[in-house]
Every structure is written in structure tokens, then in C-alpha cells.
Design an enzyme around this catalytic site. Sequence first.
Site, PDB file in Angstrom:
ATOM      1  N   GLU A 227      16.157   9.720  82.062  1.00  0.00           N
ATOM      2  CA  GLU A 227      17.261   9.391  82.977  1.00  0.00           C
ATOM      3  C   GLU A 227      18.521   9.926  82.311  1.00  0.00           C
ATOM      4  O   GLU A 227      19.069   9.300  81.404  1.00  0.00           O
ATOM      5  CB  GLU A 227      17.360   7.865  83.156  1.00  0.00           C
ATOM      6  CG  GLU A 227      16.121   7.206  83.736  1.00  0.00           C
ATOM      7  CD  GLU A 227      15.975   7.439  85.235  1.00  0.00           C
ATOM      8  OE1 GLU A 227      16.935   7.896  85.868  1.00  0.00           O
ATOM      9  OE2 GLU A 227      14.881   7.176  85.759  1.00  0.00           O
ATOM     10  N   CYS A 261      26.840   7.192  84.869  1.00  0.00           N
ATOM     11  CA  CYS A 261      26.096   8.430  85.100  1.00  0.00           C
ATOM     12  C   CYS A 261      26.228   8.889  86.551  1.00  0.00           C
ATOM     13  O   CYS A 261      26.087  10.066  86.852  1.00  0.00           O
ATOM     14  CB  CYS A 261      24.633   8.248  84.726  1.00  0.00           C
ATOM     15  SG  CYS A 261      23.874   6.845  85.547  1.00  0.00           S
TER      16      CYS A 261
HETATM   17  P1  NAD Z   1      23.062   9.827  73.893  1.00  0.00           P
HETATM   18  O1  NAD Z   1      22.039  10.774  74.380  1.00  0.00           O
HETATM   19  O2  NAD Z   1      24.010  10.305  72.862  1.00  0.00           O
HETATM   20  O3  NAD Z   1      22.372   8.522  73.246  1.00  0.00           O
HETATM   21  C1  NAD Z   1      21.496   7.718  73.983  1.00  0.00           C
HETATM   22  C2  NAD Z   1      20.582   6.971  73.028  1.00  0.00           C
HETATM   23  O4  NAD Z   1      19.734   7.900  72.353  1.00  0.00           O
HETATM   24  C3  NAD Z   1      21.295   6.190  71.950  1.00  0.00           C
HETATM   25  O5  NAD Z   1      20.637   4.958  71.787  1.00  0.00           O
HETATM   26  C4  NAD Z   1      21.139   7.066  70.715  1.00  0.00           C
HETATM   27  O6  NAD Z   1      21.166   6.357  69.500  1.00  0.00           O
HETATM   28  C5  NAD Z   1      19.765   7.645  70.956  1.00  0.00           C
HETATM   29  N1  NAD Z   1      19.497   8.932  70.277  1.00  0.00           N
HETATM   30  C6  NAD Z   1      20.375   9.921  69.960  1.00  0.00           C
HETATM   31  N2  NAD Z   1      19.714  10.966  69.423  1.00  0.00           N
HETATM   32  C7  NAD Z   1      18.399  10.639  69.391  1.00  0.00           C
HETATM   33  C8  NAD Z   1      17.217  11.311  68.978  1.00  0.00           C
HETATM   34  N3  NAD Z   1      17.258  12.556  68.478  1.00  0.00           N
HETATM   35  N4  NAD Z   1      16.032  10.683  69.117  1.00  0.00           N
HETATM   36  C9  NAD Z   1      15.965   9.430  69.647  1.00  0.00           C
HETATM   37  N5  NAD Z   1      17.050   8.743  70.051  1.00  0.00           N
HETATM   38  C10 NAD Z   1      18.250   9.342  69.953  1.00  0.00           C
HETATM   39  O7  NAD Z   1      23.814   9.287  75.173  1.00  0.00           O
HETATM   40  P2  NAD Z   1      25.065   8.277  75.237  1.00  0.00           P
HETATM   41  O8  NAD Z   1      26.287   9.036  74.829  1.00  0.00           O
HETATM   42  O9  NAD Z   1      24.726   7.020  74.569  1.00  0.00           O
HETATM   43  O10 NAD Z   1      25.122   7.953  76.813  1.00  0.00           O
HETATM   44  C11 NAD Z   1      25.815   8.707  77.746  1.00  0.00           C
HETATM   45  C12 NAD Z   1      24.880   9.565  78.561  1.00  0.00           C
HETATM   46  O11 NAD Z   1      23.910   8.740  79.206  1.00  0.00           O
HETATM   47  C13 NAD Z   1      25.596  10.274  79.683  1.00  0.00           C
HETATM   48  O12 NAD Z   1      25.131  11.597  79.778  1.00  0.00           O
HETATM   49  C14 NAD Z   1      25.201   9.483  80.913  1.00  0.00           C
HETATM   50  O13 NAD Z   1      25.282  10.197  82.116  1.00  0.00           O
HETATM   51  C15 NAD Z   1      23.800   9.115  80.577  1.00  0.00           C
HETATM   52  N6  NAD Z   1      23.342   7.975  81.390  1.00  0.00           N
HETATM   53  C16 NAD Z   1      22.370   8.205  82.318  1.00  0.00           C
HETATM   54  C17 NAD Z   1      21.934   7.160  83.142  1.00  0.00           C
HETATM   55  C18 NAD Z   1      20.845   7.379  84.166  1.00  0.00           C
HETATM   56  O14 NAD Z   1      20.291   6.385  84.632  1.00  0.00           O
HETATM   57  N7  NAD Z   1      20.521   8.603  84.540  1.00  0.00           N
HETATM   58  C19 NAD Z   1      22.498   5.894  83.003  1.00  0.00           C
HETATM   59  C20 NAD Z   1      23.480   5.700  82.049  1.00  0.00           C
HETATM   60  C21 NAD Z   1      23.892   6.760  81.244  1.00  0.00           C
END
Ligand code: NAD
Length: 512
Positions: A227, A261
Site C-alpha cells: 500500500e 496517501c
Molecule cells: P517509509 O517507506 O519511509 O516507511 C514506512 C515503514 O517502513 C516504516 O515503519 C519504516 O521504518 C519501514 N522501513 C523503512 N525501510 C525499510 C526496509 N528497507 N525494510 C523494512 N522496513 C522498512 O514511509 P513513511 O515515510 O513512513 O510513510 C509515508 C508514505 O506512506 C507515503 O508515501 C504515503 O503515501 C504512504 N502511505 C500509503 C498508504 C496507503 O494505504 N496506500 C497509507 C498511508 C501512507
Amino acid sequence: MTTVYSPVDGKKLYDVADGNVEEAYARARKFAPKVAEMSPRQRAEYCKKLQYYIAENRESILDRVIAETGKSRFDALSSEIFATLDVIHYYSLHGPKLLKDRKLPFSLAFMGKTSKIYYEPLGVVLVISPWNYPFYQAVVPLVNAFIAGNAVVYKPSEVTPLKGLVEEVLEKSGFPAEAMQIVYGGKEVGQRLVEFGADKIFFTGSRNTGKKIMEAAAKKLTPVELELGGKDPMIVFEDVNIERTVNGALWGALTACGQSCTSVERLYVHQSIFEPFKKTLEEKLVKLRTAVPGEEVVKNLNLDVGTMTAKFQSAIVSEQVAAAVHAGAAIYMPRDHYSDLHLSPVLLTRVTHQMEVMVEETFGPVLPMTSFKTEAEAVEMANDSPYGLSASVWSKDLVRAERVARAIKTGNVSINNVMYTEANPGLPFGGTKDSGFGRYKGEYGLYTFCNVKSVLIDQQSNKIEPHWYPYTPEKYAALSKLIDGMFSRGASLLKFISAGLRIESLAQKQKL
Ligand code: NAD
């Protein structure tokens, strides 16, 4: 170890130590069979307890969520509490029904046999969440996975981990807390959780992290659901009620300070109403009450737009706006930024798809707006994006609106409303293109967390199947006739029955 800071005043809130990946999986694996053994109705009863506890303790939950996200209290009440409760309520009510074995309709070719689908648990689901909806993104995937019979290992974002809150809610509500093992930590802990090997990974976050997770998961063939981000278009035709539509655009772009998002990130308005639409937007933008440093955020019931949650996100927002202005965009900003977390909402016009602000996710209080002449042009601009998460189409002409809704390559569309597909927990949610794949919520989203098992039940008898050994020229000819009777142009029920009886009788005579 991670340090968590307040977006409201920038002060340190607390430190949180990295969780133990191996221990969390061991506990989840041990408890998973107990969840699987519970009937869906028992699981639904636990979810009800969770629902009641969250509803009754919402004010203290909100205090914690706002202290870490900087959301306005109304935003948090509707998106973190109401939306979470609505999903729990939906699955408590419909989950047991949706998980019942399903019998397939009877077919002549399968006389005497029964075809069924079992919806079985997967085992342990790894949930990794972002920082923008920390309570919703913890509880909703948990309930989705749990009602289907799974245990969960959950890693919140290091930016808004809500240390101890979800554990407390689970324990005090009477929910089996062992069903959700919470592991704190950042990227490295996330990587180890992915590599360790769950039965399914449910990831919500950015496109880049999604790609890394999919690559790492491929090593163990762990199924993933992604997502990811969005760049949602809002298309406004000339026949709309301008007043209402402007209100929708403002809320869609600015709720959660644009850190959603499915925020409206691109606004396309028909050229014939572009000027009055822009003027109304500006008039209303000035009136919004935005967070001011030193003033109350957590308990403020009159605040419309809260703060940004993280400084790194504010920097991305400011860079995109500055680059757009440098490239010729016109900016309307009712006041200067108070700080790098207290941003002023921004309206941008004279924007083009050559600017980052029109193609890349902004995730902040920015609304770039341009005009279109024809329906085809609006669709083309909406689809000119790597993302495909959500969209909205506004017109009195519902035939046109639905035509456009079908033409946009996206996972969700609201017509004459914004971000509203998410308000119905029965509708599946998920993206297309770079917004990811898979669905959660609703009926489709429940099966995301199931092993959908196909079962065919036959009788014990001395009957031999026609397609079993021995193969003979007579059986070959009879099967060919059956194909003609079923699938060729001259196919008919009579031909099918006659060929079927022939092959059946040969099968019973020509036994090995
Ligand atoms: P991010 O990808 O930086 O981090 C998300 C999560 O992944 C965090 O818990 C982080 O610690 C973890 N993470 C980071 N690198 C990793 C790796 N290599 N392996 C495993 N885990 C890892 O995203 P963010 O900045 O926390 O969130 C914002 C993003 O989320 C935006 O792009 C937003 O659009 C998206 N989002 C999508 C939805 C949806 O339902 N489609 C909902 C909310 C947010």
C-alpha cells in the site's frame, strides 16, 4: 534506539529501544495456532471488546496520537478513531459470515460431487506501517489479519511509534494481546523482520521502501501486499456547485496537513470556471485556522489544520514548492511559514506536469491547480502520473462522471466527494501502478489474509473417472464428441448428455 520528538514544540518526547525480532516471531508463531483454532465468531467477539474499549477511551488515545503527529483533534477523531472503529465494527459484523465455507453452484459435469472454498488463516502476518496514521495503521491491519485467524508481528514507524499505547489498548480491552507482537525500531529492524520470514507481509509506506521489501521478500517467496504513495487528481467539471466543491478540495488537500496517501495532490478545473473557483479557494484558504507555535494543538477543538509531523517531510514539501515557483508557478500563501513544522497552506497556479509538484508525491499542505478544456484532456492529465491510488470526479452529470471514473487508472474513485471510498469499510482499498497492489478492507481485503483453499468432494464408490487409465481409441473418440457437444458451434445439451453417457459407460467397462 530511536528518539521521538514532538511536532508541536520540537521537544524530545521519549526514547524507544529496538525490539527483538526473533523473540517476537517466536511468540507470534506460538500463539498463531490458538488464533486459528478460535471460531470466526469468537474472534469477532474479541474485536467487539477492542471496539468498545477504543470508543470509550478515545480521548486519551487522541492525546497520545496528536502529541506525536501534530494533527488537529478533529482530523484525529475522524481518521484515527472513527475510521478505525468503523472497520472493527464491519468485520465483527460481517467477518464470520464472509469466512464461512462457500459451496459453488452445481454444474452438470460434476454430478455427484461438491465444490467448496475454505477460507483458512495464513499463520503469522508481518505488518509494517508509516507515520501518518499511527493508530489506524496499527489496529486496522491487525483486525483484518486477526479476524481471518492470523497472529501479527507489527512494526510501527520510528517517527510515531506511540510507544506502549497499542499494547495497553489490547491488554485493557480484553483482546488477546499475544496475537499482536509489537517490534519497535527503524529501517534496519524492518529489514530484519522482512528477512526473518512471515507467511505474508502487509506493507504501507513509500514506493521506494515498497520496492526494497518486495525484493527482500522474494528471497523466501514471502507474499507481499504493498500500500504505497499517491498523487491523487481531482477533476472538476463546469456544472458543479462551486461553493461545495471548493470546500471538498480544501479538505481533501489539507486534512492531516496534506499528509495522507489519498490527499488531493492535483486539481484540474474546467477552464470556464477556473477563475471563480480559484477566487473562492483563496477566500476560504485565508479563513482556515492553522497551527501556530506556542499555541495549543492537542486539546484545541477549533484548529482546522495541524502541524507537519516530520521535519524531513517539510523539507520535501518546501523544496517542491520552491522549484515550482522558480519554474514559473504562481503562489498564493495566506501567511508565511511559522516554522519548519508549522507550514502555511499553499495554492499553486500556472503549474505544469514538468514540475515535480505535479508528478511526485508532495505529502504536505499544497494544492497545485490547473485548467482543462475537454473531458479527454482531463483524463489524460489525471493518468499522466506514475501513481494510481485514488481520485475524485466532480460533475452534476453522473453519466459523464462515471465514464471518467472508469477511464482513470487508479484503485479508488469518489464522485462528487473526496477520499470517501475509504469511509465505507465494505469497499476494498488499494492502489494500481506505483501505488502498489493488493487490497485490504471489505470482503476482498479479508481474503488478502486467507489461504483461499479449493476443495472438491467426491463419493467413495467403485466408479472410475472417464479421464483415468486406461486410455483407449474409443474413449478418445468419446471425449472428442464431448468437446463438440460442450464447446463447438453446434454444441447442445442433448449432444453433451449423449457424449457424456457414452464416455461414462466406456470408463466403467474399460477398467485397468
Ligand atoms: P517509509 O517507506 O519511509 O516507511 C514506512 C515503514 O517502513 C516504516 O515503519 C519504516 O521504518 C519501514 N522501513 C523503512 N525501510 C525499510 C526496509 N528497507 N525494510 C523494512 N522496513 C522498512 O514511509 P513513511 O515515510 O513512513 O510513510 C509515508 C508514505 O506512506 C507515503 O508515501 C504515503 O503515501 C504512504 N502511505 C500509503 C498508504 C496507503 O494505504 N496506500 C497509507 C498511508 C501512507
